[in-house]
Write an enzyme that holds these catalytic residues in place. Structure first.
Site, PDB file in Angstrom:
ATOM      1  N   GLY A  76       0.129  -5.289   0.435  1.00 15.12           N
ATOM      2  CA  GLY A  76      -1.216  -5.465  -0.301  1.00 15.12           C
ATOM      3  C   GLY A  76      -0.228  -5.846  -1.392  1.00 15.12           C
ATOM      4  O   GLY A  76      -1.084  -6.845  -2.861  1.00 15.12           O
TER       5      GLY A  76
ATOM      6  N   GLU B 124      -0.468  -9.739  -0.808  1.00 14.41           N
ATOM      7  CA  GLU B 124      -1.879  -9.699  -0.874  1.00 14.41           C
ATOM      8  C   GLU B 124      -3.174 -10.020  -2.089  1.00 14.41           C
ATOM      9  O   GLU B 124      -3.725 -10.415  -2.318  1.00 14.41           O
ATOM     10  CB  GLU B 124      -2.850  -8.991   0.117  1.00 14.41           C
ATOM     11  CG  GLU B 124      -2.190  -8.985   1.275  1.00 14.41           C
ATOM     12  CD  GLU B 124      -2.313  -7.673   2.589  1.00 14.41           C
ATOM     13  OE1 GLU B 124      -2.136  -6.672   2.099  1.00 14.41           O
ATOM     14  OE2 GLU B 124      -3.369  -8.047   3.496  1.00 14.41           O
TER      15      GLU B 124
ATOM     16  N   ALA C 131       1.045  -1.214   0.485  1.00 12.93           N
ATOM     17  CA  ALA C 131      -0.416   0.239  -0.347  1.00 12.93           C
ATOM     18  C   ALA C 131      -0.049   1.242   0.225  1.00 12.93           C
ATOM     19  O   ALA C 131       1.776   1.147   0.098  1.00 12.93           O
ATOM     20  CB  ALA C 131      -0.661  -0.341   1.147  1.00 12.93           C
TER      21      ALA C 131
ATOM     22  N   GLU D  75       4.394  -5.438   6.853  1.00 16.74           N
ATOM     23  CA  GLU D  75       3.566  -4.567   8.075  1.00 16.74           C
ATOM     24  C   GLU D  75       4.392  -4.710   9.233  1.00 16.74           C
ATOM     25  O   GLU D  75       3.996  -3.654   9.763  1.00 16.74           O
ATOM     26  CB  GLU D  75       1.705  -4.835   7.408  1.00 16.74           C
ATOM     27  CG  GLU D  75       1.041  -4.602   6.528  1.00 16.74           C
ATOM     28  CD  GLU D  75       1.536  -6.124   5.015  1.00 16.74           C
ATOM     29  OE1 GLU D  75       2.404  -6.844   5.567  1.00 16.74           O
ATOM     30  OE2 GLU D  75       0.303  -6.458   4.479  1.00 16.74           O
TER      31      GLU D  75
HETATM   32  C1  3H9 Z   1       0.368  -2.276   3.367  1.00 13.67           C
HETATM   33  O1  3H9 Z   1       0.971  -2.613   2.270  1.00 13.67           O
HETATM   34  C2  3H9 Z   1      -0.895  -2.117   4.153  1.00 13.67           C
HETATM   35  C3  3H9 Z   1      -1.226  -3.406   3.461  1.00 13.67           C
HETATM   36  O2  3H9 Z   1      -1.402  -4.923   4.262  1.00 13.67           O
HETATM   37  C4  3H9 Z   1      -2.932  -3.129   3.670  1.00 13.67           C
HETATM   38  C5  3H9 Z   1      -3.478  -1.913   3.193  1.00 13.67           C
HETATM   39  C6  3H9 Z   1      -5.125  -1.492   2.895  1.00 13.67           C
HETATM   40  N1  3H9 Z   1       4.339   3.222  -0.337  1.00 13.67           N
HETATM   41  O3  3H9 Z   1      13.331   1.471  -0.430  1.00 13.67           O
HETATM   42  P1  3H9 Z   1      13.762   2.240  -1.790  1.00 13.67           P
HETATM   43  C7  3H9 Z   1       9.380   4.396  -1.764  1.00 13.67           C
HETATM   44  S1  3H9 Z   1       1.651  -1.494   4.017  1.00 13.67           S
HETATM   45  C8  3H9 Z   1       5.070   4.624  -0.793  1.00 13.67           C
HETATM   46  O4  3H9 Z   1      14.350   3.437  -1.653  1.00 13.67           O
HETATM   47  P2  3H9 Z   1      14.537  -0.295  -2.914  1.00 13.67           P
HETATM   48  C9  3H9 Z   1      10.558   5.068  -0.518  1.00 13.67           C
HETATM   49  O5  3H9 Z   1      10.526   6.077  -0.047  1.00 13.67           O
HETATM   50  C10 3H9 Z   1       2.902  -1.323   2.880  1.00 13.67           C
HETATM   51  N2  3H9 Z   1       6.226   4.514  -1.120  1.00 13.67           N
HETATM   52  O6  3H9 Z   1      14.224   1.251  -2.719  1.00 13.67           O
HETATM   53  C11 3H9 Z   1      11.697   5.266  -2.097  1.00 13.67           C
HETATM   54  O7  3H9 Z   1      11.020   6.892  -2.252  1.00 13.67           O
HETATM   55  P3  3H9 Z   1      11.976   7.916  -2.577  1.00 13.67           P
HETATM   56  C12 3H9 Z   1       4.135  -2.996   3.081  1.00 13.67           C
HETATM   57  C13 3H9 Z   1       7.215   4.218  -1.225  1.00 13.67           C
HETATM   58  O8  3H9 Z   1      14.203  -0.901  -4.522  1.00 13.67           O
HETATM   59  C14 3H9 Z   1      11.659   4.578  -3.334  1.00 13.67           C
HETATM   60  O9  3H9 Z   1      10.102   4.416  -3.014  1.00 13.67           O
HETATM   61  N3  3H9 Z   1       5.184  -2.819   2.509  1.00 13.67           N
HETATM   62  C15 3H9 Z   1       6.748   2.439  -0.806  1.00 13.67           C
HETATM   63  O10 3H9 Z   1      15.824  -0.458  -2.050  1.00 13.67           O
HETATM   64  C16 3H9 Z   1      12.485   3.401  -3.245  1.00 13.67           C
HETATM   65  O11 3H9 Z   1      12.328   3.596  -1.979  1.00 13.67           O
HETATM   66  C17 3H9 Z   1       6.369  -2.313   2.444  1.00 13.67           C
HETATM   67  O12 3H9 Z   1       6.398  -2.401   3.678  1.00 13.67           O
HETATM   68  C18 3H9 Z   1       5.538   2.370  -0.124  1.00 13.67           C
HETATM   69  N4  3H9 Z   1       4.833   0.846   0.668  1.00 13.67           N
HETATM   70  O13 3H9 Z   1      13.633  -0.998  -1.830  1.00 13.67           O
HETATM   71  C19 3H9 Z   1       7.443  -2.421   1.205  1.00 13.67           C
HETATM   72  N5  3H9 Z   1       7.862   1.450  -0.621  1.00 13.67           N
HETATM   73  O14 3H9 Z   1      12.575   7.196  -3.463  1.00 13.67           O
HETATM   74  C20 3H9 Z   1       7.938  -0.603   1.641  1.00 13.67           C
HETATM   75  C21 3H9 Z   1       8.977   2.398  -0.522  1.00 13.67           C
HETATM   76  O15 3H9 Z   1      11.447   9.598  -2.342  1.00 13.67           O
HETATM   77  N6  3H9 Z   1       9.455  -0.813   0.615  1.00 13.67           N
HETATM   78  N7  3H9 Z   1       8.298   3.698  -1.071  1.00 13.67           N
HETATM   79  O16 3H9 Z   1      13.162   8.501  -1.249  1.00 13.67           O
HETATM   80  C22 3H9 Z   1      10.872  -1.517   1.519  1.00 13.67           C
HETATM   81  O17 3H9 Z   1      10.921  -2.228   1.658  1.00 13.67           O
HETATM   82  C23 3H9 Z   1      10.860  -1.334   0.140  1.00 13.67           C
HETATM   83  O18 3H9 Z   1      11.296   0.654  -0.493  1.00 13.67           O
HETATM   84  C24 3H9 Z   1      11.674  -1.980  -1.588  1.00 13.67           C
HETATM   85  C25 3H9 Z   1      12.519  -1.283  -2.717  1.00 13.67           C
HETATM   86  C26 3H9 Z   1      11.865  -3.121  -1.093  1.00 13.67           C
HETATM   87  C27 3H9 Z   1      10.209  -2.083  -2.119  1.00 13.67           C
END
Ligand code: 3H9
Length: 703
Positions: free
Chosen positions: A117, A120, A78, A140
């Site tokens: 998400g 999911e 999400a 999460e």
């Molecule tokens: C969820 O899903 C809830 C659901 O169960 C239910 C909903 C109803 N949103 O980390 P990076 C941005 S909770 C917004 O540097 P990498 C990040 O801030 C979510 N932005 O790259 C960065 O922005 P900036 C569960 C996001 O390649 C840019 O993307 N998911 C999100 O080293 C690049 O990210 C997570 O917890 C996001 N969800 O790693 C996953 N994710 O360039 C969280 C990233 O402006 N994310 N951004 O600084 C990660 O673990 C890593 O970002 C990922 C990529 C592995 C995806």
């Protein structure tokens, strides 16, 4: 949503204006999500996806669909940035239910990281094909949340309750092979992911669809479930989400999908507005923000591939392993063949332990070992792009070394010191090129700990700092840029933390009580247990060095010195602040006697000290010193301090770091404690100007 009557490009370029597109080119349509950078399910993505699924359902010419993503990854979750706002329709659980309920087969084509998400969405599809390099996960809990779109209810139905509890409560990522083994993936693609997913979708046409939500989840016995929850609670150290996620996964065996999802949604929304989730979201963004250093926007780092490490002790060998793991060409130098052999053995030992614990294969260990070369003498470093010294912590030793390096290394080589306390500027001044000198302060074990303090002097060139940041990125470390001061950010704060812990034992607490209070606060280990692990002798040597310059008015607790005089250097000698038996720490009457004697000599009547008081005083000490660090512009932003403390010192991430938390606790309460201590403890406890002005004006660190 845009509908396109053309074949879908294989993982397109990410330039579309619409975040969801439907490619209808035959019986199998492709729904493509394209929302850079990580295809998060923003409101526009949810709306587009729902519309696309409805179209697949209604269009008689479409018989199946594949959900795939453009860019570097499948949906990574999400949109975290939307969490501060009221939820907007359509909600993700409804979109995902529509996918599962679709009358036609829907297959997920997963590449990159299918997280939260994204995972999911995949769980609700009727089939999942994954790229060999893809990984899955429900992270999460790392944001203080539970999965909120069916993850806790569908995962147990797909892979069994026990395995699901492990994944939802840890938030860990699962690679493709494990996903296949668990039943989370149906196939691993070996070539063209989308084509393989379309093949599976075609095979499913006309067959009864397996809807994950309709599969019964395995039930865990009550005793086993209670034991598991207890273990998760212990490991969580105060974080709430892991236990709540596990409880929801257990529920899946007892209630139908819609009821379980309603409970899950309720919990998700409750946690979304919790302090813990706000703190963990802060931690997530702060970890990324630290790499964006003001003033370095357009500064190009120097290229680094060949790295030299001087000194093959514990730090040097850990640093060498960190670089070898990241694919650098690494050379370790020592002053003698014997020292080199010992260093080589240390490096081999690190890798052997990783093989023994199953984290590394024999083949990879051998490859990594072969990528490190060893030599005696500095002269062999003349072809290096970056040289890091990790020798004895002594200014004269380091200045001599840098003077020698200056005569050997070609212009442009970055010279780094791994000192943890010394003035990097004074080391740089020993060379004719102080602009090329920087501190790269690794934390032990250097191949594991994420934090890297990049210490710039007044003369360090901007592109040298940028090089430190670029190297940190390749090492997958979390870098924090700071300026020179005694102990930089982390150790400077730590010394105040330790000092306060020692005052507390002198006044009435015992070491194990202080440790228990700080462990209850959320630190993995209390300060005395940490000292025993690190070894008491190193800080003893430092204290002896600094003794002549210590302010005689300073309140000085000498229990640690007396432990060292008794030969108790911590775990490695079987005793320190504790006694060790079979690896277990045991409070020791010998230490109690020393502590009580210290109180007597100070003229203090010992009194019971509560865990609350211990935590409040230590927290005040940390925040006060952090405020001084900000006042002196050692770092530019409060988040820099938070990241140092969370990644280098075990400050609980669910508290968001000391300064983020201070805002929540109330600065005045902290200032009051600081002022009270200043009156009692004397020099070293002056309230920081920044803390005073913030508290008195009602301002916050993060306003
Ligand atoms: C969820 O899903 C809830 C659901 O169960 C239910 C909903 C109803 N949103 O980390 P990076 C941005 S909770 C917004 O540097 P990498 C990040 O801030 C979510 N932005 O790259 C960065 O922005 P900036 C569960 C996001 O390649 C840019 O993307 N998911 C999100 O080293 C690049 O990210 C997570 O917890 C996001 N969800 O790693 C996953 N994710 O360039 C969280 C990233 O402006 N994310 N951004 O600084 C990660 O673990 C890593 O970002 C990922 C990529 C592995 C995806």
């Amino acid at each position: 949503m845009t509908t396109i009557s053309a074949p879908s490009p294989a993982q397109a370029d990410g330039t579309a204006s619409e975040p969801v597109r439907l490619f209808r080119t035959g019986p199998v349509a492709v729904i493509e999500i394209d929302n850079p950078p990580v295809n998060a399910t923003s409101q526009a993505v949810r709306a587009g996806l729902l519309e696309a699924i409805r179209e697949v359902d209604l269009d008689p010419e479409i018989e199946a669909a594949v959900i795939a993503c453009a860019g570097r990854t499948f949906v990574a979750g999400a949109d975290i940035r939307e969490f501060g706002q009221p939820p907007r329709e359509p909600h993700l659980p409804d979109v995902i239910n529509a996918i599962e309920d679709c009358s036609k087969p829907v297959v997920a084509a997963l590449h990159g990281t299918a997280l939260g998400g994204g995972c999911e969405i995949a769980l609700a599809c009727h089939g999942r094909v994954v790229d060999a390099k893809a990984s899955f996960g429900l992270p999460e809990v790392k944001l203080g949340l539970v999965p909120g779109a069916g993850g806790t209810q569908r995962l147990p139905r797909l892979i069994g309750t026990e395995a699901a509890i492990d994944l939802v409560s840890s938030g860990r990522n699962v690679k493709a092979a494990e996903a296949l083994h668990l039943g989370l993936a149906d196939r691993i693609s070996t070539g063209d992911l989308r084509a393989d997913a379309m093949d599976l979708a075609r095979e499913l046409i006309g067959k009864p669809l397996r809807r994950t939500g309709g599969v019964p989840a395995t039930r865990m016995g009550a005793e086993a479930a209670a034991a598991k929850l207890g273990e998760i609670r212990r490991k969580a150290r105060g974080a709430e989400a892991p236990v709540r996620a596990a409880e929801l996964a257990l529920l899946a065996a007892d209630v139908p999908l819609n009821e379980g999802m309603a409970r899950e949604r309720e919990t998700f929304l409750e946690l979304r507005s919790s302090e813990q989730s706000a703190a963990l979201r802060h931690a997530f963004f702060a970890e990324r923000e630290v790499t964006r250093v003001p003033g370095l926007d357009n500064v190009e780092p120097r290229p680094v591939q060949k790295v030299g490490v001087i000194g093959a002790g514990t730090m040097g060998s850990g640093i060498a392993v960190a670089f070898a793991d990241a694919g650098f060409d690494i050379k370790v130098v020592e002053t003698s063949e014997e020292a080199l052999a010992a260093g080589r053995a240390r490096v081999a030992d690190i890798y052997d332990k990783q093989v023994a614990s199953g984290r590394l294969t024999d083949a990879t260990r051998n490859e990594r070992l072969a990528s490190i070369s060893y030599d005696v003498g500095l002269a062999t470093l003349s072809d290096r792009d970056l040289v890091i010294e990790a020798v004895f912590e002594d200014m004269e030793v380091k200045r001599t070394l840098f003077r020698d390096l200056d005569g050997i290394l070609p212009p442009g080589t970055v010279l780094a010191t791994n000192t943890s306390y010394l003035d990097v500027g004074a080391i740089a001044d020993a060379t004719t090129r102080p602009a090329d000198v920087v501190g790269l302060h690794f934390f032990s074990p250097a191949n594991i700990m994420k934090l890297l303090e990049i210490v710039k002097t007044d003369t360090t060139a901007p592109d040298v700092v940028a090089t430190g940041l670029a190297v940190a990125k390749r090492l997958r470390k979390v870098p924090v840029v700071c300026r020179v001061c005694d102990g930089f950010v982390g150790n400077r704060i730590l010394s105040r933390y330790r000092q306060q812990a020692e005052y507390l034992i002198e006044e009435g607490a015992l070491p194990h009580e202080v440790d228990a209070a700080m462990e209850a606060f959320g630190f993995p280990m209390g300060p005395f247990a940490v000292s025993d692990l690190a070894g008491l002798d190193i800080s003893w040597a430092r204290r002896k060095r600094l003794a002549p310059t210590r302010d005689p008015r300073e309140r000085y607790v000498d229990v640690a010195d007396r432990l060292c005089e008794a030969g108790r250097f911590g775990r490695k000698t079987g005793a320190g602040w504790y006694r060790y038996e079979g690896g277990k720490r045991i409070p020791d009457p010998f230490v109690t006697e020393l502590v009580e004697d210290a109180s007597r000599r100070r003229g203090l009547t010992r009194r019971p000290i509560s865990a609350d008081e211990i935590q409040a005083r230590i927290r005040a000490a940390i925040v006060n010193e952090a405020s001084k660090i900000l006042d002196e512009h050692i770092v530019e932003r409060p988040l820099d301090v938070d990241v140092v403390m969370m990644h280098g010192y075990g400050y609980p991430a669910w508290r968001g770091g000391p300064l983020f938390e201070a805002d929540r606790v109330g600065l005045q309460a902290i200032l009051d404690k600081v002022t009270e201590r200043a009156a009692q403890d004397g020099p070293g406890w002056e309230p920081a100007a920044g803390l005073v002005s913030r508290a008195s004006s009602g301002a916050r660190f993060y306003s």
